[in-house]
Design an enzyme around this catalytic site. Structure first.
Site, PDB file in Angstrom:
ATOM      1  N   HIS A   1       0.825  -1.212   0.000  1.00  0.00           N
ATOM      2  CA  HIS A   1       0.000   0.000   0.000  1.00  0.00           C
ATOM      3  C   HIS A   1       0.855   1.257   0.000  1.00  0.00           C
ATOM      4  CE1 HIS A   1      -3.103  -2.936   0.889  1.00  0.00           C
ATOM      5  NE2 HIS A   1      -3.825  -2.117   0.157  1.00  0.00           N
TER       6      HIS A   1
ATOM      7  N   ARG B   1     -10.756   3.688  -1.247  1.00  0.00           N
ATOM      8  CA  ARG B   1     -10.198   2.873  -0.153  1.00  0.00           C
ATOM      9  C   ARG B   1     -10.474   3.599   1.173  1.00  0.00           C
ATOM     10  NH1 ARG B   1      -5.744   1.845  -4.076  1.00  0.00           N
ATOM     11  NH2 ARG B   1      -5.378  -0.400  -4.160  1.00  0.00           N
TER      12      ARG B   1
ATOM     13  N   ARG C   1     -15.578   1.286  -1.088  1.00  0.00           N
ATOM     14  CA  ARG C   1     -15.266  -0.021  -0.531  1.00  0.00           C
ATOM     15  C   ARG C   1     -15.315   0.065   0.987  1.00  0.00           C
ATOM     16  NH1 ARG C   1      -9.574  -2.812  -1.654  1.00  0.00           N
ATOM     17  NH2 ARG C   1      -8.856  -1.262  -0.155  1.00  0.00           N
TER      18      ARG C   1
ATOM     19  N   GLU D   1     -10.468 -11.148  -4.667  1.00  0.00           N
ATOM     20  CA  GLU D   1      -9.077 -10.968  -4.227  1.00  0.00           C
ATOM     21  C   GLU D   1      -8.495 -12.267  -3.701  1.00  0.00           C
ATOM     22  OE1 GLU D   1      -8.450  -6.801  -2.346  1.00  0.00           O
ATOM     23  OE2 GLU D   1     -10.280  -7.590  -1.480  1.00  0.00           O
TER      24      GLU D   1
ATOM     25  N   ASN E   1      -3.907  -7.045  -6.768  1.00  0.00           N
ATOM     26  CA  ASN E   1      -2.779  -7.000  -5.812  1.00  0.00           C
ATOM     27  C   ASN E   1      -2.891  -8.156  -4.826  1.00  0.00           C
ATOM     28  OD1 ASN E   1      -2.413  -4.563  -7.082  1.00  0.00           O
ATOM     29  ND2 ASN E   1      -3.459  -3.406  -5.477  1.00  0.00           N
ATOM     30  N   ASP E   2      -4.077  -8.296  -4.259  1.00  0.00           N
ATOM     31  CA  ASP E   2      -4.261  -9.386  -3.315  1.00  0.00           C
ATOM     32  C   ASP E   2      -4.460 -10.725  -4.026  1.00  0.00           C
ATOM     33  OD1 ASP E   2      -3.984  -8.502  -0.637  1.00  0.00           O
ATOM     34  OD2 ASP E   2      -5.739  -7.234  -0.950  1.00  0.00           O
TER      35      ASP E   2
ATOM     36  N   ARG F   1       2.826  -9.393  -0.428  1.00  0.00           N
ATOM     37  CA  ARG F   1       3.024  -8.267  -1.348  1.00  0.00           C
ATOM     38  C   ARG F   1       3.893  -7.161  -0.753  1.00  0.00           C
ATOM     39  NH1 ARG F   1      -3.172  -5.811  -1.369  1.00  0.00           N
ATOM     40  NH2 ARG F   1      -2.270  -3.850  -2.036  1.00  0.00           N
TER      41      ARG F   1
ATOM     42  N   CYS G   1      -9.479  -3.313 -10.255  1.00  0.00           N
ATOM     43  CA  CYS G   1      -9.057  -2.093  -9.552  1.00  0.00           C
ATOM     44  C   CYS G   1      -7.688  -2.268  -8.892  1.00  0.00           C
ATOM     45  CB  CYS G   1     -10.104  -1.663  -8.535  1.00  0.00           C
ATOM     46  SG  CYS G   1     -10.351  -2.871  -7.224  1.00  0.00           S
TER      47      CYS G   1
END
Ligand code: PEP
Ligand code: MG
Length: 576
Positions: free
Chosen positions: A194, A301, A337, A436, A459-460, A470, A507
């Site tokens: 992040h 987010r 989200r 995810e 990403n996840d 990550r 996303c």
């Protein structure tokens, strides 16, 4: 002596500037007994800290940079008044006397009491003063503990500085959004941590996973950060410097040209229009969204509203933040989200115990379902904001049907409460789920009938499919968006969602990577959500792409398992 360090480039561009070494401080407040005989000295220590912070604020006021917002002076003045007020200047001293405790402990108790009192105030202006009290109180705590205020250079110097840190948390990065550094470089971190995502959102070149930069680089040394190659050149000679200045200029010129695409519709050569949406962390990011020409927000987010504070934002505060974004977007979609804290995104007030595998623990929807009051507060705020724009609600990290059922029940409860209270909301608020975790991608029919749309968080999805943390630089080289398992899951999700007539977006960071645009278009993706800074480049690729040309190469790519051939095939897709 000139030398180079190699890391992982996370945000493009070239920066040239002086190193500013950033050291992180955490405030550990210990508790001990101060005997009657030592109390006068303890009181004296507290008074000295008051004087020190008073001086710090005076210095700050004297060094307000030219061009800083007009409110800055008033803001510092307010902090000086708070510092002098009895609630901070006297009350802790009474506690030291009465309880025989150390000054830090007395101050901490008093601060918590004040924060709780301000929280309950009806007047929103007064309620907001809570943050000011916390900031002044923290300065005072630092002075007592003997830690200097955060070692950030003044605004005017930051413009020429490159921040060098061993590690930065996402919360640090949010604070840096107001500090115009040229660039960030860190020893730790992965490309989709992040912290890296936020660095990218600032649109300044950044490199992570440099391993020893913080030890080797000295304060004030000249640095070149090449955000394309992932290279930092320390103490470059004049020739290299001149060459990079030229490259930097060219890069800026190219960016300027791309900006002209802002109002061009994102349509392929064969006439298919593609939705390009933006990812944001804070309501203030809306300006960048508008400048980018995005057709809405595909990911808000919300967890960043919960960071850098000791308490949780209440319903009113959240409602105002969400409403502000919904109204600013004037009817364009805003996908909010629900809270995704845990793992590398920690909020002080979240109270998440540290575990060995935080990314597999109480995170995102799991945390929210374990804390139904916190979740309900947010659901009510999102629902209320839906009355003021085209809001959609997105659930992060779903992995089981039970989580979805429980979430839908809580949404229903929030709707019921609001109806009873006569508060308006959109009764048709679309509800989507993030893909995810491989489990949801592999068992989509279990979820699709209950959801209005999907959004793939690559990403996840990559982290959980490949079992690669990550945020861990030690395994960052194995974090592979082109792994056949990852590509298979993405393609399968898009295909299955479309068959069921449900919209699907991506996303995660893959959506903003122009090297992936054609591949994703070939998988059938028609909605991309990314940080606004990436939008022009992705749009440029779309404008030059014919979907029909992608069909057979992408089919071949999906059947390829050899990593070298796979990379070659994707390169050909992009350039051939
Ligand atoms: C993702 O996982 O791809 C995503 C978009 O969510 P986050 O990066 O906030 O975990
Ligand atoms: Mg995620």
């Amino acid at each position: 002596m000139s030398f180079a360090l190699h890391g992982i480039a996370v945000a493009q561009g070239i920066a040239i500037g002086r190193a500013h070494l950033f050291s992180q401080t955490t405030l550990e407040v210990t508790h001990y007994v101060v005997t009657a005989e030592h109390r006068p000295a303890e009181l004296q220590r507290f008074d000295s800290a008051l004087l020190e912070v008073g001086q710090e604020l005076k210095d700050l006021e004297r060094h307000i940079p030219v061009g800083a917002p007009a409110e800055m002076a008033a803001f510092i003045e307010l902090h000086r008044l708070i510092l002098k007020d009895d609630m901070l200047a006297r009350a802790p001293k009474q506690l030291i006397q009465q309880q025989g405790c150390n000054a830090e402990w007395a101050l901490k108790q008093q601060l918590e009491l004040l924060i709780a009192q301000f929280e309950q105030m009806e007047d929103p202006y007064l309620r907001q003063r809570r943050d000011d009290i916390w900031q002044v109180g923290t300065r005072l705590l630092k002075a007592l503990i003997g830690q200097p205020a955060p070692s950030l250079p003044p605004h005017s110097e930051a413009v020429d500085s490159i921040l060098v840190a061993h590690d930065l948390s996402p919360a640090d990065m949010v604070l840096f959004k107001q500090h115009p550094f040229q660039s960030f470089i860190t020893d730790l971190g992965g490309a989709t941590s992040h912290t890296a995502i936020l660095a990218r959102s600032l649109g300044i070149p950044s490199i992570v996973a440099l391993h020893h930069a913080w030890d080797i680089i000295r304060e004030g040394e000249m640095l070149i950060v090449d955000g394309m190659a992932g290279v930092v050149i320390v103490n470059p000679d004049t020739q290299i410097l001149a060459e990079y200045r030229l490259r930097q200029e060219q890069w800026h010129l190219e960016r300027q040209k791309l900006k002209r695409l802002r109002s061009t519709p994102a349509t392929t050569l064969d006439g298919t229009s593609i939705e390009l949406l933006a990812n944001i962390e804070m309501p203030d990011d809306v300006d960048a969204v508008k400048k980018s020409g995005a057709r809405g927000i595909g990911l808000f987010r919300t967890e960043f509203l919960f960071m850098n504070r000791s308490d949780l934002p209440g319903e009113e505060e959240q409602f105002h933040a969400y409403r502000q974004v919904a109204e600013a977007l004037r009817g364009l979609p805003v996908t909010i989200r629900t809270l995704d804290i845990g793992a590398d995104k920690q909020a002080e007030a979240g109270n998440i115990a540290s575990t060995l595998n935080p990314a597999l623990g109480l995170r995102a929807i799991r945390y929210c379902l374990a804390e139904p009051q916190i979740f309900l507060t947010q659901l009510r705020a999102i629902l209320r904001a839906s009355h003021f724009g085209k809001v959609q609600l997105l659930i992060p990290m779903l992995s089981s049907r039970a989580e979805l059922t429980q979430t839908l029940a809580l949404i229903e409860q929030a709707r019921h409460e609001l109806t009873q209270e006569g508060l308006a909301f959109d009764p048709k608020l679309p509800i989507g789920g993030m893909v995810e975790v491989p489990a949801i991608a592999l068992a989509l029919p279990l979820f699709l009938d209950q959801l209005d749309f999907l959004s793939i968080g690559t990403n996840d999805l990559i982290q959980y499919t490949l079992a690669i943390d990550r945020t861990d630089d030690a395994v960052a080289h194995l974090f592979d968006p082109l792994h056949p398992a990852v590509l298979g899951l993405i393609a399968h999700t898009i295909r299955t969602a479309h068959k069921a007539g449900k919209p699907v977006a991506i996303c995660g960071e893959m959506a903003g990577n122009p090297a992936m645009t054609r591949l994703l278009l070939g998988f059938g993706l028609r909605e991309f959500s990314m940080h606004p800074a990436h939008l022009p480049e992705v749009k440029q690729v779309i404008l030059k792409t014919s979907l029909t040309d992608l069909v057979s190469p992408v089919k071949r790519i999906l059947g390829t398992y050899d990593p070298d051939r796979l990379e070659e095939a994707v390169n050909r897709l992009n350039h051939g």
